[in-house]
Design an enzyme around this catalytic site. Structure first.
Site, PDB file in Angstrom:
ATOM      1  N   GLU A  34      -1.589  -7.192  -7.602  1.00  0.00           N
ATOM      2  CA  GLU A  34      -1.919  -7.086  -6.181  1.00  0.00           C
ATOM      3  C   GLU A  34      -1.899  -8.458  -5.524  1.00  0.00           C
ATOM      4  O   GLU A  34      -2.442  -9.425  -6.076  1.00  0.00           O
ATOM      5  CB  GLU A  34      -3.306  -6.449  -6.048  1.00  0.00           C
ATOM      6  CG  GLU A  34      -3.408  -5.471  -4.920  1.00  0.00           C
ATOM      7  CD  GLU A  34      -2.503  -4.258  -5.118  1.00  0.00           C
ATOM      8  OE1 GLU A  34      -1.363  -4.269  -4.598  1.00  0.00           O
ATOM      9  OE2 GLU A  34      -2.928  -3.308  -5.803  1.00  0.00           O
ATOM     10  N   THR A  36       0.527 -10.314  -5.306  1.00  0.00           N
ATOM     11  CA  THR A  36       1.405 -11.211  -6.068  1.00  0.00           C
ATOM     12  C   THR A  36       2.815 -11.190  -5.503  1.00  0.00           C
ATOM     13  O   THR A  36       3.579 -12.130  -5.725  1.00  0.00           O
ATOM     14  CB  THR A  36       1.458 -10.799  -7.551  1.00  0.00           C
ATOM     15  OG1 THR A  36       1.703  -9.392  -7.614  1.00  0.00           O
ATOM     16  CG2 THR A  36       0.159 -11.116  -8.277  1.00  0.00           C
ATOM     17  N   GLY A 122      -2.696   5.729   6.652  1.00  0.00           N
ATOM     18  CA  GLY A 122      -3.828   4.805   6.694  1.00  0.00           C
ATOM     19  C   GLY A 122      -4.565   4.679   5.379  1.00  0.00           C
ATOM     20  O   GLY A 122      -5.623   4.070   5.316  1.00  0.00           O
ATOM     21  N   GLY A 124      -3.214   3.308   2.635  1.00  0.00           N
ATOM     22  CA  GLY A 124      -2.648   2.228   1.822  1.00  0.00           C
ATOM     23  C   GLY A 124      -1.700   2.749   0.753  1.00  0.00           C
ATOM     24  O   GLY A 124      -1.527   2.123  -0.293  1.00  0.00           O
ATOM     25  N   SER A 127       2.950   4.745   3.493  1.00  0.00           N
ATOM     26  CA  SER A 127       3.688   5.711   4.301  1.00  0.00           C
ATOM     27  C   SER A 127       4.769   4.992   5.112  1.00  0.00           C
ATOM     28  O   SER A 127       5.844   5.560   5.338  1.00  0.00           O
ATOM     29  CB  SER A 127       2.747   6.476   5.225  1.00  0.00           C
ATOM     30  OG  SER A 127       1.951   5.581   5.978  1.00  0.00           O
ATOM     31  N   SER A 128       4.534   3.748   5.498  1.00  0.00           N
ATOM     32  CA  SER A 128       5.561   3.054   6.289  1.00  0.00           C
ATOM     33  C   SER A 128       6.771   2.686   5.444  1.00  0.00           C
ATOM     34  O   SER A 128       7.914   2.843   5.890  1.00  0.00           O
ATOM     35  CB  SER A 128       4.985   1.835   7.013  1.00  0.00           C
ATOM     36  OG  SER A 128       4.192   1.069   6.159  1.00  0.00           O
ATOM     37  N   GLU A 160      10.301  -4.227   8.446  1.00  0.00           N
ATOM     38  CA  GLU A 160       8.842  -4.291   8.607  1.00  0.00           C
ATOM     39  C   GLU A 160       8.392  -5.705   8.990  1.00  0.00           C
ATOM     40  O   GLU A 160       7.534  -5.888   9.850  1.00  0.00           O
ATOM     41  CB  GLU A 160       8.148  -3.817   7.327  1.00  0.00           C
ATOM     42  CG  GLU A 160       6.652  -3.742   7.509  1.00  0.00           C
ATOM     43  CD  GLU A 160       5.980  -2.610   6.755  1.00  0.00           C
ATOM     44  OE1 GLU A 160       6.678  -1.742   6.192  1.00  0.00           O
ATOM     45  OE2 GLU A 160       4.734  -2.597   6.735  1.00  0.00           O
ATOM     46  N   ASP A 172       6.395  -2.513  -1.946  1.00  0.00           N
ATOM     47  CA  ASP A 172       6.329  -1.115  -1.513  1.00  0.00           C
ATOM     48  C   ASP A 172       7.730  -0.526  -1.361  1.00  0.00           C
ATOM     49  O   ASP A 172       7.998   0.606  -1.757  1.00  0.00           O
ATOM     50  CB  ASP A 172       5.567  -1.002  -0.191  1.00  0.00           C
ATOM     51  CG  ASP A 172       4.193  -1.652  -0.260  1.00  0.00           C
ATOM     52  OD1 ASP A 172       3.691  -1.888  -1.371  1.00  0.00           O
ATOM     53  OD2 ASP A 172       3.624  -1.929   0.819  1.00  0.00           O
TER      54      ASP A 172
END
Ligand code: GLA
Length: 383
Positions: A34, A36, A122, A124, A127-128, A160, A172
């Site tokens: 995380e 990283t 929302g 985490g 979804s984006s 993004e 992601d």
């Protein structure tokens, strides 16, 4: 994910003809690694069964129209030459991908797109990224773009970063593009080299629980950008390109050369987190799933104490899960709200969820949601 027929139905209702195809891309949960990715380090996410589907067809001209089952209303409409700032709201993720591909030199014509998604928003769970990757995969399919998964992930990340304005890393989007069923995606975010690491907890009588704390995200973007800047400053102070270049052997020396206490804590998190990712991968390769538990819990402590991205709901969920018998637990994603993962014995999953719920009720927090995460396939054409 629901079937391809649903976004296809939405498409036909909105545009009066059937789509040329339906493409899908999943949300993700990160098992470890995380904060990283923007330090060019290691991450180990998996794709979720939840995702975004895009039904799409080319049009004559240079206009993109997009509708969403989750955002009823008139189609969002923009030109294929739309620049950052000209499209806002959820459609910016779609326009951003069009912009990103075009500015990388790919020819795109007009298109109609219908979106349908079931990633809890929302929470985490990316979804984006799922939306960006579903659109990128659909556009690549429609216009015959010859792009590898990693190139589509980079294009989605650029959408993004530069169109939406969120300075995220590449984890992601890579998880959404390149994950496979029954595996974790071991990713070196410097080279984008990947290894599919088998991960079927149920084969060992284990489950990976995802607990959505439903904590409202607080100050997320500003805090995220702030962490990123601090890491870059610390790397510069240490004379390395990125914190990825600080090995654990070099950590004590590096810490002694930093005057700033906050920088020292952030560096310690990133360096030890990279080491923990490698430790988890080693254990999973050796079939030792329970052995990853303590590393997950150590990751949480580091994110809480050194990286300072947890909130009371995340810490409470981790503590309650461990107290109820979880083998390991940690927050997952950017932090400041969102989800916790807990590795649990299959027959104790209900007890752990009940333990977390009780503890949340005692603390006056909203009731958390929980589900078992099954490592699922990455982006693909459905029909
Ligand atoms: C968010 C970002 C990712 C990553 C994580 C933290 O999910 O989108 O790129 O930085 O936070 O690991």
């Amino acid at each position: 994910m629901t079937a391809a027929s649903e976004p296809a139905g939405t498409f036909t209702a909105a545009f009066g003809r059937p789509p040329e195809g339906v493409w899908a891309a999943p949300g993700r949960v990160n098992v470890i690694g995380e904060h990283t990715d923007y330090n060019e380090g290691f991450v180990l996410p998996m794709a979720l069964p939840h995702g975004v589907r895009a039904a799409a067809a080319r049009t004559d001209g240079s206009t993109v129209r997009v509708v969403s089952r989750q955002e009823p209303g008139e189609p969002a409409t923009f030109g294929t030459d739309a620049e950052p700032g000209s499209v806002t709201g959820w459609a910016a993720y779609v326009a951003g991908v069009v912009w990103s591909l075009r500015s990388s030199g790919f020819e795109l014509g007009g298109a109609d797109i219908a979106i349908d998604g079931d990633v809890p928003a929302g929470a985490g769970l990316s979804s984006s990224a799922a939306l960006e990757c579903a659109v990128a995969t659909a556009l690549a399919g429609l216009f015959g773009l010859d792009l590898e998964d990693a190139e589509l992930a980079r294009a989605a990340q650029r959408a993004e970063n530069e169109f939406v304005g969120m300075p995220c890393g590449v984890m992601d989007q890579m998880a959404s593009m390149s994950a496979t069923a029954d595996h974790l995606l071991f990713l070196d975010t410097r080279s984008l080299a990947t290894e599919q690491v088998p991960f079927v907890p149920t084969a060992h009588g284990r489950t990976l629980l995802v607990l959505d704390t439903r904590a409202p995200h607080r100050l997320v973007d500003g805090e995220y950008a702030d962490r990123r800047r601090t890491c870059e400053k610390a790397a510069a102070a240490l004379g390395v390109r990125m914190l990825r270049d600080v090995t654990s052997d070099a950590l004590p020396g590096a810490l002694s050369r930093l005057d700033d206490e906050v920088q020292r804590r952030r560096v310690r998190h990133v360096v030890t987190e990279n080491e923990r990712v490698l430790g988890v991968v080693r254990r999973l390769r050796a079939g030792d799933i329970d052995g990853i538990g303590p590393l997950l819990t150590a990751s949480h402590a580091s994110l809480r104490d050194d990286y300072e991205v947890t909130v009371p709901e995340l810490d409470t969920a981790v503590d309650a899960a461990l107290a109820a018998g979880a083998l390991g637990a940690r927050m997952t994603g950017g932090g400041f709200g969102g989800c916790v993962i807990a590795l649990v014995a299959e027959d104790e999953a209900a007890t752990v969820l009940a333990g977390v719920r009780e503890s949340f009720a005692r603390n006056g927090f909203a009731e958390p949601a929980g589900f078992a995460a099954t490592p699922s396939p990455g982006a693909r054409r459905l029909s």
